[in-house]
Design an enzyme around this catalytic site. Structure first.
Site, PDB file in Angstrom:
ATOM      1  N   ALA A  75       0.815  -1.217   0.000  1.00  0.00           N
ATOM      2  CA  ALA A  75       0.000   0.000   0.000  1.00  0.00           C
ATOM      3  C   ALA A  75       0.847   1.265   0.000  1.00  0.00           C
ATOM      4  O   ALA A  75       1.381   1.658   1.037  1.00  0.00           O
ATOM      5  CB  ALA A  75      -0.937  -0.020   1.212  1.00  0.00           C
ATOM      6  N   GLU A  87       1.617   0.717 -11.249  1.00  0.00           N
ATOM      7  CA  GLU A  87       3.076   0.546 -11.101  1.00  0.00           C
ATOM      8  C   GLU A  87       3.829   1.577 -11.956  1.00  0.00           C
ATOM      9  O   GLU A  87       4.841   1.269 -12.590  1.00  0.00           O
ATOM     10  CB  GLU A  87       3.509  -0.886 -11.411  1.00  0.00           C
ATOM     11  CG  GLU A  87       2.907  -1.857 -10.405  1.00  0.00           C
ATOM     12  CD  GLU A  87       3.811  -3.001 -10.026  1.00  0.00           C
ATOM     13  OE1 GLU A  87       5.035  -2.940 -10.280  1.00  0.00           O
ATOM     14  OE2 GLU A  87       3.288  -3.963  -9.445  1.00  0.00           O
TER      15      GLU A  87
HETATM   16  C1  LIG Z   1      -6.518  -1.896 -10.556  1.00  0.00           C
HETATM   17  C2  LIG Z   1      -5.493  -1.099  -9.809  1.00  0.00           C
HETATM   18  C3  LIG Z   1      -4.673  -1.742  -8.892  1.00  0.00           C
HETATM   19  C4  LIG Z   1      -3.729  -1.014  -8.163  1.00  0.00           C
HETATM   20  N1  LIG Z   1      -2.989  -1.648  -7.184  1.00  0.00           N
HETATM   21  C5  LIG Z   1      -2.178  -0.895  -6.380  1.00  0.00           C
HETATM   22  C6  LIG Z   1      -1.513  -1.503  -5.262  1.00  0.00           C
HETATM   23  O1  LIG Z   1      -1.619  -2.721  -5.018  1.00  0.00           O
HETATM   24  N2  LIG Z   1      -0.749  -0.722  -4.465  1.00  0.00           N
HETATM   25  C7  LIG Z   1      -0.591   0.627  -4.687  1.00  0.00           C
HETATM   26  O2  LIG Z   1       0.098   1.296  -3.911  1.00  0.00           O
HETATM   27  N3  LIG Z   1      -1.233   1.244  -5.743  1.00  0.00           N
HETATM   28  C8  LIG Z   1      -2.010   0.507  -6.582  1.00  0.00           C
HETATM   29  N4  LIG Z   1      -2.671   1.113  -7.638  1.00  0.00           N
HETATM   30  C9  LIG Z   1      -2.524   2.562  -7.831  1.00  0.00           C
HETATM   31  C10 LIG Z   1      -1.699   2.948  -9.051  1.00  0.00           C
HETATM   32  O3  LIG Z   1      -0.347   2.625  -8.852  1.00  0.00           O
HETATM   33  C11 LIG Z   1      -1.929   4.453  -9.282  1.00  0.00           C
HETATM   34  O4  LIG Z   1      -3.248   4.596  -9.773  1.00  0.00           O
HETATM   35  C12 LIG Z   1      -0.925   5.053 -10.243  1.00  0.00           C
HETATM   36  O5  LIG Z   1       0.342   5.119  -9.640  1.00  0.00           O
HETATM   37  C13 LIG Z   1      -1.318   6.451 -10.693  1.00  0.00           C
HETATM   38  O6  LIG Z   1      -1.623   7.268  -9.610  1.00  0.00           O
HETATM   39  P1  LIG Z   1      -2.999   8.105  -9.618  1.00  0.00           P
HETATM   40  O7  LIG Z   1      -4.098   7.179  -9.956  1.00  0.00           O
HETATM   41  O8  LIG Z   1      -3.094   8.853  -8.342  1.00  0.00           O
HETATM   42  O9  LIG Z   1      -2.828   9.120 -10.827  1.00  0.00           O
HETATM   43  P2  LIG Z   1      -2.127  10.552 -10.745  1.00  0.00           P
HETATM   44  O10 LIG Z   1      -0.803  10.424 -10.095  1.00  0.00           O
HETATM   45  O11 LIG Z   1      -3.097  11.519 -10.188  1.00  0.00           O
HETATM   46  O12 LIG Z   1      -1.903  10.865 -12.297  1.00  0.00           O
HETATM   47  C14 LIG Z   1      -2.970  11.344 -13.128  1.00  0.00           C
HETATM   48  C15 LIG Z   1      -2.382  11.584 -14.527  1.00  0.00           C
HETATM   49  O13 LIG Z   1      -1.372  12.599 -14.461  1.00  0.00           O
HETATM   50  C16 LIG Z   1      -0.159  12.096 -15.023  1.00  0.00           C
HETATM   51  N5  LIG Z   1       0.981  12.652 -14.299  1.00  0.00           N
HETATM   52  C17 LIG Z   1       1.202  12.703 -12.967  1.00  0.00           C
HETATM   53  N6  LIG Z   1       2.394  13.255 -12.697  1.00  0.00           N
HETATM   54  C18 LIG Z   1       2.949  13.555 -13.897  1.00  0.00           C
HETATM   55  C19 LIG Z   1       4.183  14.153 -14.295  1.00  0.00           C
HETATM   56  N7  LIG Z   1       5.106  14.530 -13.393  1.00  0.00           N
HETATM   57  N8  LIG Z   1       4.420  14.321 -15.614  1.00  0.00           N
HETATM   58  C20 LIG Z   1       3.500  13.916 -16.549  1.00  0.00           C
HETATM   59  N9  LIG Z   1       2.330  13.357 -16.227  1.00  0.00           N
HETATM   60  C21 LIG Z   1       2.058  13.179 -14.925  1.00  0.00           C
HETATM   61  C22 LIG Z   1      -0.238  10.585 -14.837  1.00  0.00           C
HETATM   62  O14 LIG Z   1       0.630   9.920 -15.754  1.00  0.00           O
HETATM   63  C23 LIG Z   1      -1.707  10.342 -15.127  1.00  0.00           C
HETATM   64  O15 LIG Z   1      -1.920  10.317 -16.514  1.00  0.00           O
HETATM   65  C24 LIG Z   1      -3.591   0.388  -8.393  1.00  0.00           C
HETATM   66  C25 LIG Z   1      -4.401   1.020  -9.355  1.00  0.00           C
HETATM   67  C26 LIG Z   1      -5.337   0.304 -10.048  1.00  0.00           C
HETATM   68  C27 LIG Z   1      -6.214   1.030 -11.038  1.00  0.00           C
END
Ligand SMILES: Cc1cc2nc3c(=O)[nH]c(=O)nc-3n(C[C@H](O)[C@H](O)[C@H](O)COP(=O)(O)OP(=O)(O)OC[C@H]3O[C@@H](n4cnc5c(N)ncnc54)[C@H](O)[C@@H]3O)c2cc1C
Length: 390
Positions: free
Chosen positions: A125, A364
Site C-alpha cells: 500500500a 506501477e
Molecule cells: C486496478 C489497480 C490496482 C492497483 N494496485 C495498487 C496496489 O496494489 N498498491 C498501490 O500502492 N497502488 C495501486 N494502484 C494505484 C496505481 O499505482 C496508481 O493509480 C498510479 O500510480 C497512478 O496514480 P494516480 O491514480 O493517483 O494518478 P495521478 O498520479 O493523479 O496521475 C494522473 C495523470 O497525471 C499524469 N501525471 C502525474 N504526474 C505527472 C508528471 N510529473 N508528468 C506527466 N504526467 C504526470 C499521470 O501519468 C496520469 O496520466 C492500483 C491502481 C489500479 C487502477
C-alpha cells in the site's frame, strides 16, 4: 517464447504454468470477471505450483528463482487470467519482495513462509487518494509513541487489501521531509483501527480485489518496521523498479492471449467469400501484433536477466513496462477490431482482454512516469526537475 530465450528448467516452468493456466484459469476467468469475484481456486492452484513463493529463498519456504522465473510464471498466468496475475504481482513481486529484500531475519521468518505457501496473501500500500504518481507527497502518518508507531490516514486502489493477512504500508513521520520522512511497515490483518473497504466497478481486472484502506490510530510494533526509519520511499522505488519487469511480462501474457484468439478467429470468420485471414489488412494486423509481442517479451526478459545478474536494470525495466503495456493496449484493441461486432460483446474473450489491458499503462507507474524515468537516464540531472517514480 522462443527456445533460445529460456533454458531447460525455465521451459519446464513455462510449460507447467501454461498447462495449469489452460486447464484451470482460462476456462473460469470470464465467470470470475462477470461476478467481480476473487477466485480462490485460482489462488490455491498458483500456490500449489509454488508460484506464490517465487523469488523467496527455499530456506524460508519459498520456491527460489529470480525475476526471470517470476516473469515466466506471470506471463503464463496472465495469458490465462489477467486478474489472477494482478493479485499474484501484489503478493509476489511487491509485498513479499519488500519483506524479503528489506526485512530483518526475524521478520522474514515471521511473514515469508506463510506467504510463500500462499496461506497468507500479501498487499502493498503506497497510493493514496491525493495521488499515486507523486508518492513522496503521501499523507498517511506514523507517529512513534513507546513501543508502537500509530498509523493514521488512508490508501486507495490497493490490490488484495481485503484478503491480505499481511500488508506492507508506507507512512510518513514528517511530511515536510517528503521522501526522507517515509518508512515501511507491516500491518497485520485485524489490527486495531484498520479496515479495508472493497472498491467496486473497475473496468477490467475485476476478479482482483481493489480496496481502500483506512488507518485510525492503528498500532504497529517497532518490530514491524521494515529496514531503517526514513528509508521507506527508497525501498518502495526499488521494489517498483523491479516489479515493473513482472508487470511487463503480465502485459505480454494478456497480449498473447488476444493474439492467439485473433489468429483462430481470422481463419473461421468469412467476409467477401473468404476467411478474413485472406485479407491483407488483417494479415498486417496479425503481423504487427506478433512483432510487438515478441519485442515486449524480449525486452522484459532482458530486464529480468540484468536484474538477476545484479547489473543496472532500472532503465530497461521502465522501457519494458512502457513498451509492453502500450503493446497490450494496442494488441487487445486490434483484437477487438479483428473480431468485429462479436469482439464488442462478452461472449468473446477479447472484450475482457481489452478491458484488462487498459490498466497496465496506469499502475506501477503510468506511461508518463516511465518516460520520466527513461528521460532521466538520457538527460543530465541539472536539466530535470525532481519527480517521484511510482
Ligand atoms: C486496478 C489497480 C490496482 C492497483 N494496485 C495498487 C496496489 O496494489 N498498491 C498501490 O500502492 N497502488 C495501486 N494502484 C494505484 C496505481 O499505482 C496508481 O493509480 C498510479 O500510480 C497512478 O496514480 P494516480 O491514480 O493517483 O494518478 P495521478 O498520479 O493523479 O496521475 C494522473 C495523470 O497525471 C499524469 N501525471 C502525474 N504526474 C505527472 C508528471 N510529473 N508528468 C506527466 N504526467 C504526470 C499521470 O501519468 C496520469 O496520466 C492500483 C491502481 C489500479 C487502477
Amino acid at each position: 517464447m522462443t527456445d533460445l530465450l529460456l533454458n531447460e528448467e525455465e521451459r519446464m516452468l513455462q510449460a507447467t504454468v501454461r498447462d495449469f493456466a489452460d486447464r484451470e484459469l482460462a476456462p473460469r476467468a470470464q465467470e470470475s470477471d462477470e461476478r467481480e469475484e476473487f477466485s480462490w481456486d485460482a489462488w490455491k492452484g498458483m500456490a500449489a505450483l509454488g508460484l506464490t513463493g517465487l523469488g523467496v529463498d527455499p530456506g524460508l519456504g519459498g520456491s527460489g528463482g529470480g525475476y526471470r522465473q517470476m516473469a515466466i510464471a506471470e506471463e503464463e498466468v496472465a495469458r490465462g487470467d489477467a486478474a489472477a496475475s494482478v493479485s499474484l504481482v501484489a503478493h509476489m513481486s511487491l509485498s513479499a519482495q519488500t519483506i524479503y529484500q528489506f526485512g530483518d531475519e526475524e521478520q522474514k521468518l515471521r511473514y515469508l513462509p506463510a506467504m510463500a505457501r500462499g496461506e497468507a496473501i500479501g498487499a502493498w500500500a503506497l497510493t493514496e487518494p491525493g495521488g499515486g504518481s507523486d508518492a513522496a507527497a503521501l499523507q498517511t502518518t506514523a507517529e512513534l509513541r513507546g513501543d508502537n508507531y500509530y498509523l493514521n490516514g488512508s490508501k486507495i486502489f490497493i490490490t488484495n487489501g481485503d484478503l491480505a493477512r499481511f500488508l506492507v504500508v508506507f507512512a510518513t513521520q514528517d511530511r515536510s521531509l517528503r521522501s526522507r520522512g517515509i518508512s515501511a511497515f507491516v500491518v497485520n490483518e485485524g489490527a486495531d483501527g484498520f479496515r479495508a473497504n472493497a472498491q467496486h466497478g473497475k473496468m477490467g481486472m475485476r476478479a482482483s480485489p481493489t480496496t481502500e484502506l483506512v488507518f485510525q490510530g492503528t498500532p504497529v510494533p517497532q518490530s514491524d518496521r521494515l529496514g531503517e526509519e526514513g528509508r521507506g520511499f527508497n525501498y518502495a522505488m526499488d521494489i517498483l523498479d523491479s516489479s515493473r519487469i513482472v508487470i511487463a511480462a503480465q502485459c505480454v501474457g494478456i497480449a498473447q492471449a488476444a493474439y492467439e484468439a485473433s489468429v483462430r478467429y481470422t481463419q473461421q470468420r468469412e467476409a467477401f467469400g473468404q476467411p478474413i485471414a485472406q485479407h491483407q489488412a488483417i494479415q498486417f494486423m496479425l503481423a504487427d501484433m506478433a512483432t510487438e509481442i515478441y519485442a515486449a517479451r524480449v525486452a522484459s526478459m532482458h530486464a529480468a536477466t540484468l536484474k538477476d545478474h545484479g547489473l543496472p536494470y532500472v532503465n530497461e525495466a521502465s522501457m519494458a513496462k512502457l513498451y509492453a503495456s502500450e503493446t497490450a493496449v494496442r494488441v487487445t484493441s486490434n483484437a477487438v477490431q479483428i473480431h468485429g461486432g462479436y469482439g464488442y460483446f462478452k461472449e468473446s474473450p477479447v472484450e475482457r482482454y481489452f478491458r484488462d489491458a487498459r490498466v497496465t499503462t496506469i499502475y506501477e507507474g503510468t506511461s508518463e512516469v516511465q518516460r520520466l524515468v527513461i528521460a532521466r537516464q538520457i538527460l543530465p540531472e541539472h536539466a530535470l526537475q525532481s519527480t517521484s517514480r511510482n
